[in-house]
Design an enzyme around this catalytic site. Sequence first.
Site, PDB file in Angstrom:
ATOM      1  N   GLU A 137      48.160  20.703 132.777  1.00 47.47           N
ATOM      2  CA  GLU A 137      47.420  21.893 133.138  1.00 47.47           C
ATOM      3  C   GLU A 137      46.162  21.862 133.255  1.00 47.47           C
ATOM      4  O   GLU A 137      45.265  22.722 134.011  1.00 47.47           O
ATOM      5  CB  GLU A 137      47.554  22.912 132.114  1.00 47.47           C
ATOM      6  CG  GLU A 137      49.229  23.587 131.938  1.00 47.47           C
ATOM      7  CD  GLU A 137      50.326  22.413 131.426  1.00 47.47           C
ATOM      8  OE1 GLU A 137      51.560  22.651 131.586  1.00 47.47           O
ATOM      9  OE2 GLU A 137      49.717  21.170 130.872  1.00 47.47           O
ATOM     10  N   HIS A 143      56.961  28.177 123.073  1.00 49.85           N
ATOM     11  CA  HIS A 143      57.322  28.707 124.521  1.00 49.85           C
ATOM     12  C   HIS A 143      57.509  30.217 124.389  1.00 49.85           C
ATOM     13  O   HIS A 143      58.122  30.962 125.270  1.00 49.85           O
ATOM     14  CB  HIS A 143      58.625  28.218 125.112  1.00 49.85           C
ATOM     15  CG  HIS A 143      58.552  26.722 125.263  1.00 49.85           C
ATOM     16  ND1 HIS A 143      58.485  25.605 124.236  1.00 49.85           N
ATOM     17  CD2 HIS A 143      58.161  26.209 126.581  1.00 49.85           C
ATOM     18  CE1 HIS A 143      58.420  24.678 124.790  1.00 49.85           C
ATOM     19  NE2 HIS A 143      58.245  24.594 126.413  1.00 49.85           N
TER      20      HIS A 143
END
Length: 343
Positions: free
Chosen positions: A68, A137
């Site tokens: 990322e 998550h």
Amino acid sequence: MNAPLNRTKRNLTIAKAMAEAIAEEMRRDPSVLVLGEDIGKLGGVFGNTRGLYEEFGAARVKDTPISETAFIGAAVGMACVGMKPVVELMFVDFFGVCMDAIYNLAAKNCYFSGGQSPVPMVLMTSVGGGYGDAGQHSQCLYGTFAHLPGLKVVVPSNAYDAKGLMLSAIRDPNPVVYMFHKALQGMGWLGTVKGAINDVPEDEYLVPIGKAAIARSGKDVTLVGLGATVHHALDAAAELAKDGVEAEVIDLRSLVPLDRETVLASVRKTGRLVVADDDYQSFGVSGEIIALASEAAFPQLKAAPRRVAFPDIPIPFSPALERPLLPDAAKIAAAARATLGKA
């Protein structure tokens, strides 16, 4: 831009509406491209880039390595030199490894350059729990991004808004964080809230960033939500109506800019406020909306505002522990009744 009145209606999921909006902009503007993990041939884990790779190819739909820091940073650089990247951070929880690129580069570059170097990028990311995906998550973190000057933040609750907000986001010269809730995407393996699937015109239209919607009119209490909690609030309003209570439901749609005028107009009318937010309770959107009402509509308040949010703890992995903590219609209805003295 409004859609023609005489046309065939078609219902889309948020995932399909997002993909359609991105495709339209890629056809219209060759500077638009998409990058992220599994957004190419797979079409995105949440379906929001399906069909793009087949139409535009690998040059404009780029699958990235699992870094990322690298691909969010690359998107910022692309935006600074005139491209319009739409980059996906698969789960908002992953922001920790690329926050420097988001906050110190994307958010601040226009200000630091005196407006000479805007950053026209869209960072789309999934939010929300309820699936036993644990604390890595399942978060929303709306307040985290709304707190950072330089970023615009949008959260669609239905497919119509999802397409219109995506078109507005891509065309905006500022970095826009586009947060889509997993429970609303329309992916079969996740399930979806039926109300998130609605009529989406094929024709071009824009939903302005910074304008809330009145999802249901009422006069007795204001229920404010965003994303998934809009649907909880609508269900709560339907339940309250059985008792003769007319609840007004506000869909924020955008957190930055925040449509303070629509919220205040409703609170001044009803005199009561409940804010539903599936982000953490403290220091978040719910507190900001309540502060707004307390500061600007205090004389009209008939009861203390209340909030329904996720408690300030890491999100449990166990569904038996997680689900009771999530906001729902029953909790919102109970909070509304408490403001009415009917608890």
